[in-house]
Motif scaffolding. Sequence first.
Motif, short mmCIF file in Angstrom:
data_model
loop_
_atom_site.label_atom_id
_atom_site.label_comp_id
_atom_site.label_asym_id
_atom_site.label_seq_id
_atom_site.Cartn_x
_atom_site.Cartn_y
_atom_site.Cartn_z
N ARG A 1 19.24 -31.32 17.81
CA ARG A 1 20.45 -31.05 17.03
C ARG A 1 20.17 -31.40 15.56
O ARG A 1 19.05 -31.81 15.21
N ILE B 1 19.49 -31.98 11.64
CA ILE B 1 18.50 -31.51 10.66
C ILE B 1 17.26 -30.96 11.37
O ILE B 1 16.71 -29.93 10.97
N ASP C 1 12.78 -33.92 21.70
CA ASP C 1 13.96 -34.80 21.56
C ASP C 1 14.00 -35.70 22.79
O ASP C 1 13.57 -35.30 23.88
N ARG D 1 19.73 -31.87 25.66
CA ARG D 1 19.90 -31.46 24.27
C ARG D 1 18.73 -30.60 23.79
O ARG D 1 18.92 -29.55 23.17
N ASP E 1 10.53 -39.48 24.45
CA ASP E 1 10.79 -40.46 23.39
C ASP E 1 9.54 -40.56 22.51
O ASP E 1 8.47 -40.95 23.00
N VAL E 2 9.68 -40.25 21.24
CA VAL E 2 8.50 -40.22 20.37
C VAL E 2 7.94 -41.61 20.04
O VAL E 2 6.88 -41.71 19.41
N ASN F 1 10.79 -36.11 12.41
CA ASN F 1 12.18 -36.08 11.93
C ASN F 1 13.14 -36.93 12.77
O ASN F 1 14.23 -37.26 12.30
N TYR G 1 16.96 -49.54 8.69
CA TYR G 1 16.85 -48.11 8.34
C TYR G 1 16.18 -47.97 6.98
O TYR G 1 15.24 -47.19 6.80
N LYS H 1 12.47 -46.23 6.32
CA LYS H 1 12.34 -45.02 5.49
C LYS H 1 11.43 -45.28 4.29
O LYS H 1 10.66 -44.40 3.88
N GLY I 1 19.64 -37.09 0.65
CA GLY I 1 20.84 -37.92 0.54
C GLY I 1 21.72 -37.61 1.75
O GLY I 1 21.21 -37.26 2.82
N VAL J 1 23.71 -35.70 4.37
CA VAL J 1 23.59 -34.32 4.86
C VAL J 1 24.47 -34.15 6.09
O VAL J 1 24.50 -35.02 6.95
N THR K 1 26.29 -34.63 10.33
CA THR K 1 25.49 -34.60 11.56
C THR K 1 25.95 -35.76 12.43
O THR K 1 26.65 -36.66 11.97
N LEU L 1 24.26 -38.15 13.42
CA LEU L 1 23.72 -39.40 12.90
C LEU L 1 24.75 -40.07 11.99
O LEU L 1 24.99 -41.27 12.05
N1 LIG Z 1 22.21 -36.85 8.12
C1 LIG Z 1 21.92 -37.48 6.98
O1 LIG Z 1 22.75 -37.70 6.10
C2 LIG Z 1 20.50 -37.94 6.74
C3 LIG Z 1 20.15 -38.38 5.45
C4 LIG Z 1 18.85 -38.79 5.19
C5 LIG Z 1 17.90 -38.78 6.21
N2 LIG Z 1 18.26 -38.37 7.45
C6 LIG Z 1 17.22 -38.36 8.47
O2 LIG Z 1 17.12 -37.08 9.04
C7 LIG Z 1 16.66 -37.17 10.37
C8 LIG Z 1 17.56 -36.37 11.28
O3 LIG Z 1 18.88 -36.91 11.18
P1 LIG Z 1 20.17 -36.10 11.68
O4 LIG Z 1 21.24 -36.41 10.69
O5 LIG Z 1 19.83 -34.69 11.99
O6 LIG Z 1 20.49 -36.93 13.02
P2 LIG Z 1 20.97 -36.48 14.49
O7 LIG Z 1 21.41 -37.72 15.15
O8 LIG Z 1 21.90 -35.32 14.41
O9 LIG Z 1 19.61 -35.96 15.15
C9 LIG Z 1 18.55 -36.83 15.43
C10 LIG Z 1 17.91 -36.40 16.74
O10 LIG Z 1 16.78 -37.28 16.96
C11 LIG Z 1 16.72 -37.58 18.34
N3 LIG Z 1 16.01 -38.84 18.56
C12 LIG Z 1 16.41 -40.08 18.22
N4 LIG Z 1 15.52 -41.00 18.63
C13 LIG Z 1 14.51 -40.31 19.25
C14 LIG Z 1 13.31 -40.69 19.88
N5 LIG Z 1 12.96 -41.98 19.99
N6 LIG Z 1 12.52 -39.73 20.41
C15 LIG Z 1 12.86 -38.42 20.32
N7 LIG Z 1 14.02 -38.00 19.73
C16 LIG Z 1 14.82 -38.93 19.21
C17 LIG Z 1 18.19 -37.69 18.77
O11 LIG Z 1 18.34 -37.54 20.18
C18 LIG Z 1 18.83 -36.56 17.95
O12 LIG Z 1 18.91 -35.35 18.69
C19 LIG Z 1 16.60 -38.68 10.69
O13 LIG Z 1 15.28 -39.14 10.52
C20 LIG Z 1 17.51 -39.27 9.64
O14 LIG Z 1 17.19 -40.61 9.37
C21 LIG Z 1 19.52 -37.95 7.73
#
Ligand SMILES: NC(=O)c1ccc[n+]([C@@H]2O[C@H](COP(=O)([O-])OP(=O)(O)OC[C@H]3O[C@@H](n4cnc5c(N)ncnc54)[C@H](O)[C@@H]3O)[C@@H](O)[C@H]2O)c1
Length: 253
Positions: free
Chosen positions: A16, A18, A37, A42, A62-63, A89, A155, A159, A186, A188, A191, A193
């Motif tokens: 899901r 990003i 994922d 999912r 799980d990565v 990601n 976090y 990062k 920044g 996004v 989501t 998250l």
């Molecule tokens: N959304 C934001 O504002 C934002 C901003 C900056 C950075 N980010 C980064 O972008 C990336 C994606 O975030 P998002 O907002 O799409 O989040 P999200 O929660 O919508 O998606 C993250 C996905 O990663 C999967 N995941 C988590 N832990 C895992 C693991 N151990 N193994 C495999 N899969 C795993 C989850 O199941 C989920 O489907 C993340 O690294 C987040 O830190 C997000």
Amino acid sequence: MGRLDGKVAIVTGAGRGIGQGIARKFLQEGARVVIADKVTDRVEASARELSALGNVVPVPGDVTDENVCQSLVDTAVARFGRLDICVNNAGIVRPTSFLDHSRKDWDDSIAVMLTAVFLLSQRAARAMVKQGKGGVILSTASANGHVAERNCAAYNAAKAGVVLLTQSIAIELADQGIRAVAVSPGYVGPTELMIDGGGSPDFFKDMAAHVPMGRIGRIEEIANLFAFLASDEASFISGASYLIDGAQLSEQR
Ligand SMILES: NC(=O)c1ccc[n+]([C@@H]2O[C@H](COP(=O)([O-])OP(=O)(O)OC[C@H]3O[C@@H](n4cnc5c(N)ncnc54)[C@H](O)[C@@H]3O)[C@@H](O)[C@H]2O)c1
């Protein structure tokens, strides 16, 4: 003609958000994509949705487990014959004040957003070196990797680690034709998250108020940058970390 025609990519956290957006854009640009994922339903649903656009293979797992990382690389090579692009990601957020941050939240955050980036990047890079045709390792860092946000100590630290790990990969593998680049978004979305991070209509309004452009970023905008960085158009870009934040970090508050 797509800018990623003929290339094979792995994208983690692509069930899901990003990650799914990056996989979608890569498929639209002609890549074949292995998506990962930890949530099986999912990642399978995501692959079904994306399959209209091209060749996509879901790998649940799980990565933070190095065997899962190896199986992602092996799947790309077995199904598509090669690996050109690896996108780290997957991420989680556990907002808690520094004084209350638990050991578990710290360990889980570092495991998913730093250790797993090391584990998968190393395995992907080994396959790329063996192929002898170079490659690209991209990682989703964050604006939080450059400037700390309250209640996000683990976090932020993870990062920031990704930004320097990216530089380390870039300098050590440049002579193999492998580039490494971090993308630092920044806010996004919304989501899941961000929703996990306490998202409510007020929360999102508040986030937008921190951004000079007056809004949070769209997933497509982040995915567009990933597609450019993964492509040969970015052939001299390595070691960098790209802020994509609507000028959020350009303003002192
Ligand atoms: N959304 C934001 O504002 C934002 C901003 C900056 C950075 N980010 C980064 O972008 C990336 C994606 O975030 P998002 O907002 O799409 O989040 P999200 O929660 O919508 O998606 C993250 C996905 O990663 C999967 N995941 C988590 N832990 C895992 C693991 N151990 N193994 C495999 N899969 C795993 C989850 O199941 C989920 O489907 C993340 O690294 C987040 O830190 C997000």
